[in-house]
Design a protein around this motif. Structure first.
Motif, PDB file in Angstrom:
ATOM      1  N   ASP A   1      29.670 -11.901  -1.108  1.00  0.00           N
ATOM      2  CA  ASP A   1      30.432 -10.854  -0.410  1.00  0.00           C
ATOM      3  C   ASP A   1      30.363  -9.518  -1.169  1.00  0.00           C
ATOM      4  OD1 ASP A   1      31.994 -11.284  -2.597  1.00  0.00           O
ATOM      5  OD2 ASP A   1      33.762 -11.994  -1.502  1.00  0.00           O
ATOM      6  N   THR A   2      29.386  -9.388  -2.092  1.00  0.00           N
ATOM      7  CA  THR A   2      29.275  -8.137  -2.854  1.00  0.00           C
ATOM      8  C   THR A   2      28.356  -7.109  -2.187  1.00  0.00           C
ATOM      9  OG1 THR A   2      27.394  -8.935  -4.154  1.00  0.00           O
ATOM     10  CG2 THR A   2      29.593  -9.401  -5.044  1.00  0.00           C
ATOM     11  N   THR A   3      27.676  -7.503  -1.099  1.00  0.00           N
ATOM     12  CA  THR A   3      26.775  -6.561  -0.415  1.00  0.00           C
ATOM     13  C   THR A   3      26.954  -6.678   1.101  1.00  0.00           C
ATOM     14  OG1 THR A   3      24.999  -8.188  -0.227  1.00  0.00           O
ATOM     15  CG2 THR A   3      24.977  -6.810  -2.206  1.00  0.00           C
TER      16      THR A   3
ATOM     17  N   VAL B   1      24.490  -6.848   3.307  1.00  0.00           N
ATOM     18  CA  VAL B   1      23.551  -7.843   3.838  1.00  0.00           C
ATOM     19  C   VAL B   1      24.083  -9.252   3.563  1.00  0.00           C
ATOM     20  CG1 VAL B   1      22.043  -7.716   1.808  1.00  0.00           C
ATOM     21  CG2 VAL B   1      21.134  -8.575   3.935  1.00  0.00           C
ATOM     22  N   GLY B   2      24.681  -9.461   2.412  1.00  0.00           N
ATOM     23  CA  GLY B   2      25.249 -10.773   2.076  1.00  0.00           C
ATOM     24  C   GLY B   2      26.412 -11.137   2.990  1.00  0.00           C
ATOM     25  N   ARG B   3      27.309 -10.152   3.189  1.00  0.00           N
ATOM     26  CA  ARG B   3      28.473 -10.400   4.062  1.00  0.00           C
ATOM     27  C   ARG B   3      28.026 -10.738   5.485  1.00  0.00           C
ATOM     28  NH1 ARG B   3      30.860  -6.390   0.575  1.00  0.00           N
ATOM     29  NH2 ARG B   3      29.900  -4.717   1.796  1.00  0.00           N
ATOM     30  N   LYS B   4      27.001 -10.022   5.945  1.00  0.00           N
ATOM     31  CA  LYS B   4      26.506 -10.247   7.301  1.00  0.00           C
ATOM     32  C   LYS B   4      25.938 -11.670   7.452  1.00  0.00           C
ATOM     33  CE  LYS B   4      23.437  -8.074  10.535  1.00  0.00           C
ATOM     34  NZ  LYS B   4      22.069  -7.609  10.365  1.00  0.00           N
ATOM     35  N   ILE B   5      25.170 -12.081   6.453  1.00  0.00           N
ATOM     36  CA  ILE B   5      24.575 -13.422   6.524  1.00  0.00           C
ATOM     37  C   ILE B   5      25.662 -14.501   6.430  1.00  0.00           C
ATOM     38  CG2 ILE B   5      23.073 -15.043   5.285  1.00  0.00           C
ATOM     39  CD1 ILE B   5      21.224 -12.629   4.723  1.00  0.00           C
ATOM     40  N   LEU B   6      26.660 -14.261   5.580  1.00  0.00           N
ATOM     41  CA  LEU B   6      27.752 -15.231   5.439  1.00  0.00           C
ATOM     42  C   LEU B   6      28.525 -15.397   6.750  1.00  0.00           C
ATOM     43  CD1 LEU B   6      29.317 -14.556   1.912  1.00  0.00           C
ATOM     44  CD2 LEU B   6      28.126 -16.613   2.701  1.00  0.00           C
ATOM     45  N   GLU B   7      28.671 -14.273   7.466  1.00  0.00           N
ATOM     46  CA  GLU B   7      29.379 -14.323   8.740  1.00  0.00           C
ATOM     47  C   GLU B   7      28.597 -15.137   9.758  1.00  0.00           C
ATOM     48  OE1 GLU B   7      30.587 -10.722  11.173  1.00  0.00           O
ATOM     49  OE2 GLU B   7      31.542 -10.325   9.207  1.00  0.00           O
ATOM     50  N   GLU B   8      27.268 -14.881   9.789  1.00  0.00           N
ATOM     51  CA  GLU B   8      26.416 -15.564  10.761  1.00  0.00           C
ATOM     52  C   GLU B   8      26.197 -17.033  10.420  1.00  0.00           C
ATOM     53  OE1 GLU B   8      22.518 -13.909  12.217  1.00  0.00           O
ATOM     54  OE2 GLU B   8      23.445 -12.051  11.501  1.00  0.00           O
ATOM     55  N   PHE B   9      25.963 -17.284   9.118  1.00  0.00           N
ATOM     56  CA  PHE B   9      25.675 -18.659   8.671  1.00  0.00           C
ATOM     57  C   PHE B   9      26.608 -19.027   7.518  1.00  0.00           C
ATOM     58  CE2 PHE B   9      21.715 -16.412   9.782  1.00  0.00           C
ATOM     59  CZ  PHE B   9      21.259 -17.166  10.858  1.00  0.00           C
ATOM     60  N   PRO B  10      27.847 -19.387   7.812  1.00  0.00           N
ATOM     61  CA  PRO B  10      28.852 -19.593   6.765  1.00  0.00           C
ATOM     62  C   PRO B  10      28.447 -20.620   5.689  1.00  0.00           C
ATOM     63  CG  PRO B  10      29.842 -19.722   8.950  1.00  0.00           C
ATOM     64  CD  PRO B  10      28.380 -19.609   9.169  1.00  0.00           C
ATOM     65  N   GLY B  11      27.754 -21.683   6.088  1.00  0.00           N
ATOM     66  CA  GLY B  11      27.469 -22.736   5.110  1.00  0.00           C
ATOM     67  C   GLY B  11      26.115 -22.614   4.434  1.00  0.00           C
TER      68      GLY B  11
ATOM     69  N   CYS C   1      16.884 -13.446   1.002  1.00  0.00           N
ATOM     70  CA  CYS C   1      18.237 -12.910   1.085  1.00  0.00           C
ATOM     71  C   CYS C   1      18.685 -12.390  -0.291  1.00  0.00           C
ATOM     72  CB  CYS C   1      19.174 -14.008   1.579  1.00  0.00           C
ATOM     73  SG  CYS C   1      20.898 -13.581   1.443  1.00  0.00           S
ATOM     74  N   ALA C   2      18.356 -13.125  -1.348  1.00  0.00           N
ATOM     75  CA  ALA C   2      18.752 -12.714  -2.702  1.00  0.00           C
ATOM     76  C   ALA C   2      18.069 -11.395  -3.080  1.00  0.00           C
ATOM     77  CB  ALA C   2      18.411 -13.812  -3.710  1.00  0.00           C
ATOM     78  N   ILE C   3      16.812 -11.221  -2.670  1.00  0.00           N
ATOM     79  CA  ILE C   3      16.101  -9.960  -2.928  1.00  0.00           C
ATOM     80  C   ILE C   3      16.835  -8.823  -2.226  1.00  0.00           C
ATOM     81  CG2 ILE C   3      13.971  -8.631  -2.534  1.00  0.00           C
ATOM     82  CD1 ILE C   3      12.375 -11.212  -2.770  1.00  0.00           C
ATOM     83  N   SER C   4      17.170  -9.053  -0.944  1.00  0.00           N
ATOM     84  CA  SER C   4      17.844  -8.011  -0.179  1.00  0.00           C
ATOM     85  C   SER C   4      19.148  -7.602  -0.857  1.00  0.00           C
ATOM     86  CB  SER C   4      18.151  -8.499   1.240  1.00  0.00           C
ATOM     87  OG  SER C   4      16.982  -8.991   1.846  1.00  0.00           O
ATOM     88  N   GLU C   5      19.913  -8.556  -1.349  1.00  0.00           N
ATOM     89  CA  GLU C   5      21.183  -8.235  -2.009  1.00  0.00           C
ATOM     90  C   GLU C   5      20.957  -7.460  -3.308  1.00  0.00           C
ATOM     91  OE1 GLU C   5      23.547 -12.250  -1.656  1.00  0.00           O
ATOM     92  OE2 GLU C   5      24.891 -10.536  -1.476  1.00  0.00           O
ATOM     93  N   ALA C   6      19.966  -7.907  -4.096  1.00  0.00           N
ATOM     94  CA  ALA C   6      19.701  -7.248  -5.383  1.00  0.00           C
ATOM     95  C   ALA C   6      19.254  -5.802  -5.164  1.00  0.00           C
ATOM     96  CB  ALA C   6      18.640  -8.027  -6.167  1.00  0.00           C
ATOM     97  N   VAL C   7      18.411  -5.581  -4.144  1.00  0.00           N
ATOM     98  CA  VAL C   7      17.945  -4.222  -3.856  1.00  0.00           C
ATOM     99  C   VAL C   7      19.118  -3.369  -3.362  1.00  0.00           C
ATOM    100  CG1 VAL C   7      16.444  -2.811  -2.387  1.00  0.00           C
ATOM    101  CG2 VAL C   7      15.563  -4.920  -3.381  1.00  0.00           C
ATOM    102  N   GLU C   8      19.927  -3.929  -2.462  1.00  0.00           N
ATOM    103  CA  GLU C   8      21.073  -3.162  -1.939  1.00  0.00           C
ATOM    104  C   GLU C   8      22.017  -2.758  -3.074  1.00  0.00           C
ATOM    105  OE1 GLU C   8      23.289  -4.722   1.491  1.00  0.00           O
ATOM    106  OE2 GLU C   8      25.091  -3.772   0.695  1.00  0.00           O
TER     107      GLU C   8
END
Ligand SMILES: *Cc1c(COP(=O)(O)O)cnc(C)c1O
Length: 457
Positions: free
Chosen positions: A193-195, A197-207, A214-221
């Motif tokens: 929940d620190t980015t 893109v991360g929050r969006k993915i967590l909402e769509e795919f909670p588990g 996805c980790a690359i996207s968060e690190a870049v953001e």
């Protein structure tokens, strides 16, 4: 020719014989690797665009196709001295076990706490970030080798490091995670929940257990939204191959010391950094017409970028936020099966190696997981080192080449890269020991599906 018995088991170089400059193989390539392209404009990425994400000095290295030698700064050389020069080992015991007339050598890069060659580039990238006066850097890690190496480098230079670790690995590889935290890194399970893109993915795919993309996207953001931070990457890029050339330069110096000319050079290939580094000086000779070598990339049959991919522009990440690179690729939407050589589960390949492969200056083979572990087990028992699953791909190919020599009676010199140790991979060894390991080979349809989704450039 030097008699084989005159060559020691381990060829060590003196500290004074360590390379003073990295070698940039692009300088000797007539046809250069294709440039990174901005997906928005379709034009080559400019230095200014890249500097928003990456450190300035590293951007210079990334874009420089002409400078042959880059002096290694003293601070980096001094860090290297803690674990380099690494030994070039003559595998006498393995040769005897195989009954081969071939002479087998391996360059061992697992002789540091991070356990792999990745530290060679980690310290360089951390150094240039520090030099730029940055507060910190961000990165992603899957299996954890890159995150560990970068944690060591960042701790040494007192640089803040944020590692987005794929959630399944975060949970299943607590030891790697704790090594990173011991070195002072902030390790965040991704998606988080620190980015955005991360929050969006967590909402769509909670588990979800997360993915490298996805980790690359968060690190870049995180890097582009926080002042004083930049993003760093552990493979694929030109700059990483440049830093890893220290492996090949040392290997060549050690062989030259004993008058040994390599015939076959072998390395495992994930994003291509260890192989690119190992072969660089040899490939340079080949490109200049001074010598010839049979160079072999070894990839897993489950993720066969070279042997079954296409040479095309593609996204470097599944999140599609990074620049496009022209490379041998299976398509950024390709989902490799969960094999144990995590470092080789990448859909693409270094643009430098891709261009060399396309020019037929090297070849590639693919090998299956259980065969790889059989080779790993034999190697551990006879040579004493417990190899990483990634490295064991190179062992498998080296053994195959040595057995061919047995048939033909040729005493070829085979050199391969032993990139790391496998102490954090004991779950995989456990499966192998229990006879429960399986092989995954994607179907032609699987590959065609993700290749059909390549961006049109
Ligand atoms: C990451 C890794 C690899 C693969 O990465 P390359 O960039 O292709 O070198 C190979 N071996 C080990 C031990 C690794 O950690």
């Amino acid at each position: 020719m030097t008699k084989s018995t005159e060559i020691p088991y381990k060829i060590y170089l003196e500290e004074s014989e360590m390379p003073k400059a990295w070698y940039n193989v692009r300088a000797d390539m007539k046809k250069k690797p294709a440039p990174l392209v901005n997906p928005g404009t379709g034009k080559p990425m400019t230095a200014a665009e890249l500097e928003a994400v990456f450190c300035a000095d590293l951007v210079k290295q990334e874009l420089d196709n002409d400078t042959r030698d880059f002096p290694i700064p003293d601070d980096i050389r001094n860090f290297y001295k803690m674990y380099r020069p690494s030994p070039l080992v003559r595998a006498y015991c393995l040769e005897e076990k195989l009954g081969t007339p071939a002479h087998i050598y391996y360059k061992f890069e697992g002789n540091n706490t991070s356990g792999s060659h990745k530290l060679n580039s980690a310290i360089a990238q951390a150094y240039y970030a520090k030099k730029q006066g940055l507060k910190g850097i961000t990165t992603e890690t899957g299996a954890g080798q890159w995150g560990t190496a970068l944690s060591m480098a960042s701790a040494y230079l007192d640089l803040d490091l944020i590692v987005y670790m794929v959630k399944v690995s975060y949970e299943q590889k607590p030891f790697r995670r704790e090594v990173m935290r011991t070195y002072g890194s902030r390790v965040i399970a991704s998606p988080s929940d620190t980015t955005n893109v991360g929050r969006k993915i967590l909402e769509e795919f909670p588990g979800t257990g997360g993915s490298l993309g996805c980790a690359i996207s968060e690190a870049v953001e995180y890097a582009v939204t926080h002042e004083g931070y930049r993003y760093v990457l552990g493979s694929v890029l030109n700059q990483v191959l440049l830093h890893q050339s220290v492996i090949g330069l040392e290997t060549k110096a050690a062989l030259d010391k004993y008058g040994v000319k390599a015939d076959i050079i072998i390395g495992c290939a994930g994003g291509g950094s260890n192989l690119g580094g190992l072969i660089s000086p040899f490939m340079g000779q080949k490109l200049r017409g001074e010598a010839d070598y049979d160079i072999i990339a070894v990839e897993p049959a489950s993720c066969p970028s070279f042997t079954r991919g296409v040479y095309a522009y593609d996204f470097c990440d599944t999140g599609k936020i990074c620049p496009l690179a022209k490379m041998y690729t299976l398509g950024s939407s390709f989902m490799p099966s969960p094999i144990h050589a995590g470092g080789l589960r990448y859909h693409g390949m270094s643009p430098i190696l891709s261009e060399l492969y396309d020019q037929k200056l090297m070849r590639a083979v693919s090998v299956e997981q259980t065969e790889v572990f059989k080779a790993a087990q034999m190697f551990a028992r006879i040579e004493g080192i417990l190899p990483a699953p990634e490295s064991s791909h190179a062992i498998k190919a080296a053994i195959d080449e040595a057995l061919k020599c047995k048939e033909t009676g040729e005493a070829k010199n085979i050199v391969f890269g032993l990139t790391g140790t496998g102490y954090f991979d004991m779950v995989a060894y456990g499966q192998f020991n229990d006879g429960k390991m399986t092989d995954f080979i994607p179907s032609d349809e699987d590959i065609a599906k993700s290749i059909a989704l390549l961006p049109k450039v």
